[in-house]
Every structure is written in C-alpha cells, then in structure tokens.
Design a protein around this motif. Sequence first.
Motif, PDB file in Angstrom:
ATOM      1  N   LEU A 114       0.828  -1.210   0.000  1.00  0.00           N
ATOM      2  CA  LEU A 114       0.000   0.000   0.000  1.00  0.00           C
ATOM      3  C   LEU A 114       0.862   1.259   0.000  1.00  0.00           C
ATOM      4  O   LEU A 114       0.555   2.234  -0.695  1.00  0.00           O
ATOM      5  N   VAL A 115       1.934   1.255   0.769  1.00  0.00           N
ATOM      6  CA  VAL A 115       2.836   2.415   0.797  1.00  0.00           C
ATOM      7  C   VAL A 115       3.453   2.641  -0.579  1.00  0.00           C
ATOM      8  O   VAL A 115       3.493   3.769  -1.090  1.00  0.00           O
ATOM      9  N   LEU A 116       3.932   1.562  -1.198  1.00  0.00           N
ATOM     10  CA  LEU A 116       4.592   1.700  -2.500  1.00  0.00           C
ATOM     11  C   LEU A 116       3.608   2.082  -3.600  1.00  0.00           C
ATOM     12  O   LEU A 116       4.001   2.728  -4.588  1.00  0.00           O
ATOM     13  N   GLN A 117       2.347   1.727  -3.457  1.00  0.00           N
ATOM     14  CA  GLN A 117       1.341   2.239  -4.392  1.00  0.00           C
ATOM     15  C   GLN A 117       1.237   3.758  -4.289  1.00  0.00           C
ATOM     16  O   GLN A 117       1.104   4.450  -5.304  1.00  0.00           O
ATOM     17  N   GLN A 118       1.321   4.281  -3.076  1.00  0.00           N
ATOM     18  CA  GLN A 118       1.286   5.733  -2.882  1.00  0.00           C
ATOM     19  C   GLN A 118       2.578   6.390  -3.361  1.00  0.00           C
ATOM     20  O   GLN A 118       2.560   7.519  -3.856  1.00  0.00           O
ATOM     21  N   VAL A 119       3.688   5.674  -3.245  1.00  0.00           N
ATOM     22  CA  VAL A 119       4.951   6.173  -3.793  1.00  0.00           C
ATOM     23  C   VAL A 119       4.845   6.294  -5.309  1.00  0.00           C
ATOM     24  O   VAL A 119       5.279   7.297  -5.910  1.00  0.00           O
ATOM     25  N   ALA A 120       4.255   5.285  -5.935  1.00  0.00           N
ATOM     26  CA  ALA A 120       4.093   5.310  -7.394  1.00  0.00           C
ATOM     27  C   ALA A 120       3.223   6.482  -7.839  1.00  0.00           C
ATOM     28  O   ALA A 120       3.438   7.048  -8.921  1.00  0.00           O
ATOM     29  N   GLN A 121       2.259   6.873  -6.996  1.00  0.00           N
ATOM     30  CA  GLN A 121       1.376   7.997  -7.309  1.00  0.00           C
ATOM     31  C   GLN A 121       1.940   9.328  -6.824  1.00  0.00           C
ATOM     32  O   GLN A 121       1.285  10.360  -6.928  1.00  0.00           O
ATOM     33  N   LYS A 122       3.171   9.268  -6.269  1.00  0.00           N
ATOM     34  CA  LYS A 122       3.905  10.457  -5.804  1.00  0.00           C
ATOM     35  C   LYS A 122       3.209  11.187  -4.658  1.00  0.00           C
ATOM     36  O   LYS A 122       3.391  12.386  -4.458  1.00  0.00           O
ATOM     37  N   ARG A 123       2.417  10.455  -3.891  1.00  0.00           N
ATOM     38  CA  ARG A 123       1.833  11.031  -2.674  1.00  0.00           C
ATOM     39  C   ARG A 123       2.772  10.881  -1.492  1.00  0.00           C
ATOM     40  O   ARG A 123       2.715  11.664  -0.551  1.00  0.00           O
ATOM     41  N   ILE A 124       3.594   9.833  -1.527  1.00  0.00           N
ATOM     42  CA  ILE A 124       4.576   9.564  -0.484  1.00  0.00           C
ATOM     43  C   ILE A 124       5.929   9.376  -1.154  1.00  0.00           C
ATOM     44  O   ILE A 124       6.026   8.775  -2.223  1.00  0.00           O
ATOM     45  N   GLY A 125       6.989   9.886  -0.538  1.00  0.00           N
ATOM     46  CA  GLY A 125       8.341   9.678  -1.038  1.00  0.00           C
ATOM     47  C   GLY A 125       9.113   8.769  -0.105  1.00  0.00           C
ATOM     48  O   GLY A 125       9.022   8.911   1.118  1.00  0.00           O
ATOM     49  N   LEU A 126       9.875   7.844  -0.637  1.00  0.00           N
ATOM     50  CA  LEU A 126      10.640   6.935   0.207  1.00  0.00           C
ATOM     51  C   LEU A 126      11.661   7.667   1.057  1.00  0.00           C
ATOM     52  O   LEU A 126      12.056   7.180   2.126  1.00  0.00           O
ATOM     53  N   ASP A 127      12.097   8.839   0.602  1.00  0.00           N
ATOM     54  CA  ASP A 127      13.059   9.615   1.370  1.00  0.00           C
ATOM     55  C   ASP A 127      12.402  10.697   2.217  1.00  0.00           C
ATOM     56  O   ASP A 127      13.098  11.490   2.854  1.00  0.00           O
ATOM     57  N   ASP A 128      11.071  10.722   2.240  1.00  0.00           N
ATOM     58  CA  ASP A 128      10.372  11.610   3.172  1.00  0.00           C
ATOM     59  C   ASP A 128      10.736  11.227   4.595  1.00  0.00           C
ATOM     60  O   ASP A 128      10.884  10.035   4.914  1.00  0.00           O
ATOM     61  N   THR A 129      10.817  12.216   5.481  1.00  0.00           N
ATOM     62  CA  THR A 129      11.079  11.893   6.880  1.00  0.00           C
ATOM     63  C   THR A 129       9.774  11.562   7.602  1.00  0.00           C
ATOM     64  O   THR A 129       8.690  11.990   7.206  1.00  0.00           O
ATOM     65  N   VAL A 130       9.919  10.799   8.656  1.00  0.00           N
ATOM     66  CA  VAL A 130       8.766  10.484   9.491  1.00  0.00           C
ATOM     67  C   VAL A 130       8.215  11.761  10.122  1.00  0.00           C
ATOM     68  O   VAL A 130       7.002  11.929  10.273  1.00  0.00           O
ATOM     69  N   GLU A 131       9.101  12.680  10.464  1.00  0.00           N
ATOM     70  CA  GLU A 131       8.675  13.943  11.078  1.00  0.00           C
ATOM     71  C   GLU A 131       7.758  14.736  10.152  1.00  0.00           C
ATOM     72  O   GLU A 131       6.817  15.385  10.604  1.00  0.00           O
ATOM     73  N   LYS A 132       8.001  14.661   8.851  1.00  0.00           N
ATOM     74  CA  LYS A 132       7.141  15.364   7.886  1.00  0.00           C
ATOM     75  C   LYS A 132       5.704  14.878   7.994  1.00  0.00           C
ATOM     76  O   LYS A 132       4.756  15.671   7.914  1.00  0.00           O
ATOM     77  N   TRP A 133       5.530  13.583   8.180  1.00  0.00           N
ATOM     78  CA  TRP A 133       4.190  12.999   8.184  1.00  0.00           C
ATOM     79  C   TRP A 133       3.583  12.885   9.577  1.00  0.00           C
ATOM     80  O   TRP A 133       2.366  13.014   9.743  1.00  0.00           O
ATOM     81  N   LEU A 134       4.437  12.646  10.567  1.00  0.00           N
ATOM     82  CA  LEU A 134       3.945  12.441  11.933  1.00  0.00           C
ATOM     83  C   LEU A 134       4.709  13.356  12.887  1.00  0.00           C
ATOM     84  O   LEU A 134       5.487  12.900  13.734  1.00  0.00           O
ATOM     85  N   PRO A 135       4.531  14.663  12.760  1.00  0.00           N
ATOM     86  CA  PRO A 135       5.320  15.599  13.568  1.00  0.00           C
ATOM     87  C   PRO A 135       5.174  15.362  15.063  1.00  0.00           C
ATOM     88  O   PRO A 135       4.065  15.260  15.588  1.00  0.00           O
ATOM     89  N   GLY A 136       6.317  15.222  15.711  1.00  0.00           N
ATOM     90  CA  GLY A 136       6.352  15.080  17.157  1.00  0.00           C
ATOM     91  C   GLY A 136       5.951  13.725  17.689  1.00  0.00           C
ATOM     92  O   GLY A 136       5.970  13.514  18.910  1.00  0.00           O
TER      93      GLY A 136
END
Length: 426
Positions: A114-136
């Motif tokens: 599911l994550v890689l499907q979102q990567v393919a659609q460019k909604r999530i990047g593999l090099d995105d930080t966890v802090e970007k998505w789940l701050p704190g």
Amino acid sequence: MSAPTLSRRHRIRRGALTIVLTTCLGAALANCSDEATPAAGQSTASQAAGARLARVAQQAADTGSLGVIVRVDSGDGKPVEIAKQAAWTKDDHRLAAGDQFRVGSNTKTLTATLVLQQVAQKRIGLDDTVEKWLPGLVKGGEHITIRMLLNHTSGLGDFLLTPQFLPSLTGQEQRTWRPEELLASTPEQDPPTEPGEKYSYSNANYEALGLILEKATGSSLAELIEQKITKPLGMKDSFLATDAAWPAGKRHATGYEPDAKRLKALLSGTVDLPEGVGFAGPERPGDNIDTAAIDPSWSWAAGGMVSTAQDWQRFLTALMSGRLLPEAQMKQMRTTVDAPEEGGGYGLGLMKVDTPCGTVWGHTGGLPGYSSEMYTDATGTRSVAVFTITNFGIKEKKAATANKALVDAATCQMLGKPQPSASPTG
C-alpha cells in the motif's frame, strides 16, 4: 511487572512473544480432509509427492506443531492442500485447509504494498522523513525516512517487551491500544542504533507506516486494504482484525501456546521471564493454553490481518507477478539489506529467504497461537503457505526441527524439486 530480556530472534514475526512474544473456499470445500488433497488430473508422481508431504506434516503436528495447514501451488492450477493435527486438538476443532488464520507479520508485506502504491502515485516519497508525516510522534523522526521504516533500519526499538504492553500481548489485560500510544511507548534499541545504520526488526516501524498511509490518503487502513487489495483480488476471507472476534459462520483455526510453567522452562537461558507470566485462555492437554480469544488488534498495520492460505497466496502471487505495483516499485521492494536472522535479506516489507531448494520471497508471521510462512518463487508463478497452530510451541528443539523439515519440504515441492531426504526429527 518487569520487562523480560529477550534475544532479537525472539520476536513476533515468525515471530514470537515477539515476544517472542514475533482453507476450503466455495466449491473447494468438498476437498477438505485430513489427508493431502491433490486436484483431479495430477500425475502419479505429484500424488506421491503430496502423500510424502502429508506424512511430514503429520509428523510435525505430532512433534510439537500441534496442527498444520499446508498449501502448495506449483502454478499449474492443481494445488495440494493438507491439514494435519495432533489427535487431542480435534476435540476443539477439526482443522481444514480453508480455515481462517491470524497471519501476523505477513501483514507487513501488504502494508508495504500500500505504501509503494502511494509512492508510485507520488503522494509519499521513500526519502520523506517520518517527522514530515507524523510531527512530534516518533522520537528522532527528523532523521528516519519512510524507506528506513519499511526495511527496519530506522533505529527504533519494539514496544512489545515494555512492562506496560506485555500483559496485553499475553492476553492477561484487555486493553485497546492506539498506534500513537504504542509509538509513544517504543524504547530505543539496546544498544542505540543510528537511523539507516543496520537492520533490526521492529513492529513500531509498521505502526508508523499505517498512520502515514491514513494521513496521505484520508482513508482508514482497513478501507485501503479492502479497496486496494482484498476486493480487487477476490480475497473474500481476509480482513484486518479490529478485536478478538472471529467472523460468525466462518471456520477458523484454534491456536495454542505452552502454559506459564512450560513457557518459562522453554525460554530459560534466553529470556528473563517473570514468574507466572503466561498466556490467558482455557487450559488444554499437554500443558497448553487455547489462545484463540487473545485480541490481536494492537498489531494493526504490523500484523493484524486474518486470512486463509489460498487468499494469501493469491495476494503474494499477484504482487510478485507485477499486478499490484509498477516495475520501479517492485525493484525498490526487492532491494534488500542484510538480514541473516531472516535467512537472507529484507527488502521493503519483503523477505528474501535462501532455502535448500533455492531462493524464495515472502514473509513470516507469529501471534499467540499462530505461526506462518508464505513464499513465492521470483516470478510469482509458484507459491506455498505453511500455517502452524502454535508459535512458542515450535521453539522446542524437536518441534523446531520437525517444523523446519515441513517448511523445507513444502517449499521444495513448490519449486518443483525433490523434498529433502533428511528425517524431520533429525
């Protein structure tokens, strides 16, 4: 209650108190039996191989596995299905190849898909930080990437062994855990490891991934699983567990674990288990506990799926044959880091395992009362599933040897190679 000290090999995946403590469908129902059931038209050689595998399965069941479901699909449309069990377990449930089963950490492959499907659609990047998505929410999240969560190189420890969580893991405490609470209780690895430094398996990684998926899509994880995986693939007996209940009108396997006294003896020398710590449930013969009613919902994106052998093989073959992900994401998923304790390498939610008959891809899973290994060949043409109705019970030496012999024999048969000749009892 003090937290037990466990080796890294004792986890919920093939799991264990990860803590290690780490199927008959439709028309096929008529083929459920105690014996191997090759499809009509199989060659004499194939039937003989199925009969040998059935004998190895019964030996495993009688040598500590208690009950096993084996399904081998060689890609020719004629799967072999086997259900074998120790005699006393039949009083609780007659095991069948189509029974629903808690597949534990095999769920990680689905979450990663599911994550890689979102990567393919460019909604999530593999090099995105966890802090970007789940701050704190995750300590050190500014240095941890999505890729590190997927391949267990984040440096995060595991919440499973914390004093506050252990009673829920064993079923002694009834509590509904939110992923945020589990992440908040996740300790550092011991000794501490920098993000990206090395592989170290942790369920916390996939709890975080589940939250990231929900934030990126605006849908719940259960909705995503149904919309993207189970419904399109026709996996009618697969779902994400939200409590301890099994679906009414469906067959499910009953799982068992050693009682507290036997568990302590089993883990002696490996785990500093406090006196009296054991699994909750009805007592059964042979110092076993029925664990089928222990709530697995805490495992969520890390291990919460219920499925059948046939359903999960359908998922794995679809994935590995390229039906669920573009080629670029499949290449990313198969890019592994060294993980010798898994028998080879670990990619993005996918294990690469070297067996006596060749390399296979898939995952393992373990929850109280349930252990599973599911693999395909490199093309997704062939697949195998081995379910075992105990997790800790197969840590004892003879049981472990017999169970490994079964997995090896089933995997070799899946790959079209002769079964290993060594005796399962070693």
